[in-house]
Design a protein around this motif. Structure first.
Motif, short mmCIF file in Angstrom:
data_model
loop_
_atom_site.label_atom_id
_atom_site.label_comp_id
_atom_site.label_asym_id
_atom_site.label_seq_id
_atom_site.Cartn_x
_atom_site.Cartn_y
_atom_site.Cartn_z
N LEU A 1 -8.92 -68.83 -33.66
CA LEU A 1 -9.42 -68.83 -32.29
C LEU A 1 -10.78 -68.15 -32.25
CD1 LEU A 1 -9.04 -69.05 -29.12
CD2 LEU A 1 -8.04 -66.75 -29.26
N HIS A 2 -11.71 -68.76 -31.53
CA HIS A 2 -13.00 -68.10 -31.26
C HIS A 2 -12.81 -67.30 -29.96
CE1 HIS A 2 -17.69 -68.44 -31.12
NE2 HIS A 2 -17.26 -67.22 -30.80
N LYS A 3 -12.52 -66.01 -30.13
CA LYS A 3 -12.21 -65.17 -28.97
C LYS A 3 -13.47 -64.82 -28.19
CE LYS A 3 -11.58 -60.59 -28.59
NZ LYS A 3 -12.01 -60.28 -27.22
N GLN B 1 4.97 -69.07 -28.47
CA GLN B 1 4.22 -67.84 -28.25
C GLN B 1 5.03 -66.61 -28.63
OE1 GLN B 1 1.87 -67.08 -24.76
NE2 GLN B 1 1.66 -69.24 -24.28
N ALA B 2 6.34 -66.66 -28.38
CA ALA B 2 7.20 -65.52 -28.69
C ALA B 2 7.26 -65.25 -30.19
CB ALA B 2 8.61 -65.77 -28.15
N MET B 3 6.96 -66.27 -31.00
CA MET B 3 6.99 -66.12 -32.46
C MET B 3 5.65 -65.66 -33.04
SD MET B 3 9.97 -67.11 -33.85
CE MET B 3 9.57 -67.78 -35.47
N MET B 4 4.58 -65.76 -32.25
CA MET B 4 3.24 -65.55 -32.79
C MET B 4 2.79 -64.10 -32.69
SD MET B 4 2.73 -68.72 -33.58
CE MET B 4 1.00 -68.99 -33.94
N HIS B 5 1.84 -63.74 -33.56
CA HIS B 5 1.18 -62.45 -33.49
C HIS B 5 -0.24 -62.61 -34.02
CE1 HIS B 5 2.69 -62.55 -37.62
NE2 HIS B 5 1.68 -61.76 -37.91
N ILE B 6 -1.05 -61.59 -33.81
CA ILE B 6 -2.46 -61.63 -34.19
C ILE B 6 -2.68 -60.88 -35.49
CG2 ILE B 6 -4.79 -60.94 -33.48
CD1 ILE B 6 -3.71 -61.28 -30.55
N ALA B 7 -3.39 -61.50 -36.40
CA ALA B 7 -3.71 -60.88 -37.68
C ALA B 7 -5.13 -60.34 -37.62
CB ALA B 7 -3.57 -61.90 -38.81
N GLY B 8 -5.26 -59.04 -37.39
CA GLY B 8 -6.59 -58.45 -37.31
C GLY B 8 -7.18 -58.57 -35.93
N ARG B 9 -6.89 -57.61 -35.07
CA ARG B 9 -7.29 -57.67 -33.67
C ARG B 9 -8.77 -57.37 -33.49
NH1 ARG B 9 -2.64 -57.07 -30.17
NH2 ARG B 9 -0.75 -57.02 -31.44
N LEU B 10 -9.29 -57.83 -32.37
CA LEU B 10 -10.62 -57.48 -31.89
C LEU B 10 -10.45 -56.83 -30.53
CD1 LEU B 10 -12.59 -60.75 -32.73
CD2 LEU B 10 -12.88 -58.54 -33.87
N LEU C 1 -10.58 -64.87 -34.64
CA LEU C 1 -9.27 -64.24 -34.51
C LEU C 1 -8.23 -65.17 -35.12
CD1 LEU C 1 -8.47 -61.56 -33.10
CD2 LEU C 1 -7.68 -62.93 -31.17
N LEU C 2 -7.36 -64.62 -35.98
CA LEU C 2 -6.32 -65.42 -36.63
C LEU C 2 -4.97 -65.11 -35.97
CD1 LEU C 2 -7.41 -65.08 -40.36
CD2 LEU C 2 -7.87 -66.96 -38.77
N ILE C 3 -4.25 -66.17 -35.65
CA ILE C 3 -2.97 -66.05 -34.95
C ILE C 3 -1.94 -66.85 -35.73
CG2 ILE C 3 -1.75 -66.44 -32.78
CD1 ILE C 3 -4.45 -66.29 -31.35
N THR C 4 -0.79 -66.24 -36.01
CA THR C 4 0.21 -66.88 -36.85
C THR C 4 1.61 -66.40 -36.49
OG1 THR C 4 0.88 -67.23 -39.17
CG2 THR C 4 -0.02 -65.09 -38.61
N GLN D 1 -16.71 -70.67 -28.13
CA GLN D 1 -15.89 -69.62 -27.56
C GLN D 1 -14.76 -70.22 -26.73
OE1 GLN D 1 -17.74 -66.38 -25.54
NE2 GLN D 1 -19.15 -65.91 -27.19
N GLY D 2 -13.55 -69.71 -26.97
CA GLY D 2 -12.37 -70.21 -26.26
C GLY D 2 -11.68 -71.37 -26.94
N GLU D 3 -12.33 -71.95 -27.95
CA GLU D 3 -11.73 -73.06 -28.69
C GLU D 3 -10.94 -72.54 -29.87
OE1 GLU D 3 -14.90 -76.70 -27.81
OE2 GLU D 3 -14.97 -75.67 -29.75
N TYR D 4 -10.01 -73.37 -30.36
CA TYR D 4 -9.19 -72.99 -31.51
C TYR D 4 -8.87 -74.24 -32.33
CZ TYR D 4 -5.13 -74.97 -29.09
OH TYR D 4 -4.25 -75.83 -28.47
#
Length: 238
Positions: A69-71, A98-107, A115-118, A221-224
């Motif tokens: 994601l481009h945050k 969404q309940a399964m996902m988390h962020i790898a390396g927050r900003l 931003l990586l989400i997995t 920005q905002g795209e993924y």
């Protein structure tokens, strides 16, 4: 999301509210399949991505997912927030996904970029571990002019009282009077801002543009997008 490993019989017994003895009989009768093959024992180890079928009923079929994601600024790196838009809300996923996902390396809130989400906790933990030496690269804009003292200080590492540790060597390249590219192999709390703070030089903008060989490219920005197989493989073993 934490990686959830455990025994096959415990999972099925809890999922179907039956005894482990019943599960054992189903395994003996080849009525249980894991990842397309007959289960080889009740103590077989499974995790949250094991595809499990019992008596023709699919009990679990989660698929590993990896997104870039481009945050934008003003979006919080969290799964839920009562005030700001969240990174997960930009992905268009179902509530269950969404309940399964988390962020790898927050900003942080006012930082932007990659931003990586997995839903793969093992992958994200390896990605963020300093032992894997995956570089995170940032374009940093500061309030005061930069000079030749910054790069050696970043390369030496800095002691942080809060954690009681010294940062790993970081690479800083000055690109203009007020901008530098910083490459880190770790991500401590507000690390870059605190490192520039040693020079009493406030960070005005922080933009992450790469993690390893994963880059934003032309993503706005905002795209993924989903990660490619090669991008996922920057973590050894994937």
């Amino acid at each position: 999301m934490m990686s959830k490993r455990g025994r096959l019989d415990q999972f099925i017994a809890k999922r179907l509210q039956v005894s482990k003895k019943a599960v054992r009989q189903w395994v003996i009768n080849h009525a249980v399949q894991v990842d397309g093959k007959d289960a080889y024992g009740v103590d077989q180890q499974i995790d949250e991505f094991s595809h499990i079928v019992c008596n023709g009923e699919v009990l679990q079929q989660f698929v590993r997912q990896y997104y870039l994601l481009h945050k934008p600024k003003g979006v919080v790196s969290a799964t839920k927030d009562d005030i700001h838009a969240t990174a997960l809300s930009l992905l268009g996923l179902s509530t269950e996904q969404q309940a399964m996902m988390h962020i790898a390396g927050r900003l942080d809130l006012q930082s932007s970029g990659l931003l990586l989400i997995t839903n793969d906790a093992k992958w994200s933990a390896a990605l963020m571990s300093p032992q894997h030496k995956v570089a995170k690269q940032y374009l940093v804009t500061v309030a005061n002019p930069l000079d030749d003292n910054y790069a050696p200080a970043f390369a030496k590492g800095m002691y942080f009282d809060y954690e009681g540790v010294t940062t790993l060597p970081a690479q800083l390249t000055v690109v203009s009077d007020y901008q530098a590219i910083v490459s880190l192999h770790e991500g401590k709390y507000h690390q870059i801002k605190r490192m520039f703070g040693r020079f009493r030089n406030p960070v005005i903008e922080l933009h992450r543009f790469a993690i390893g060989d994963i880059t934003l490219g032309a993503l706005k920005q905002g795209e993924y997008r989903a990660l490619t197989t090669a991008e996922i493989a920057i973590v050894s073993g994937y």
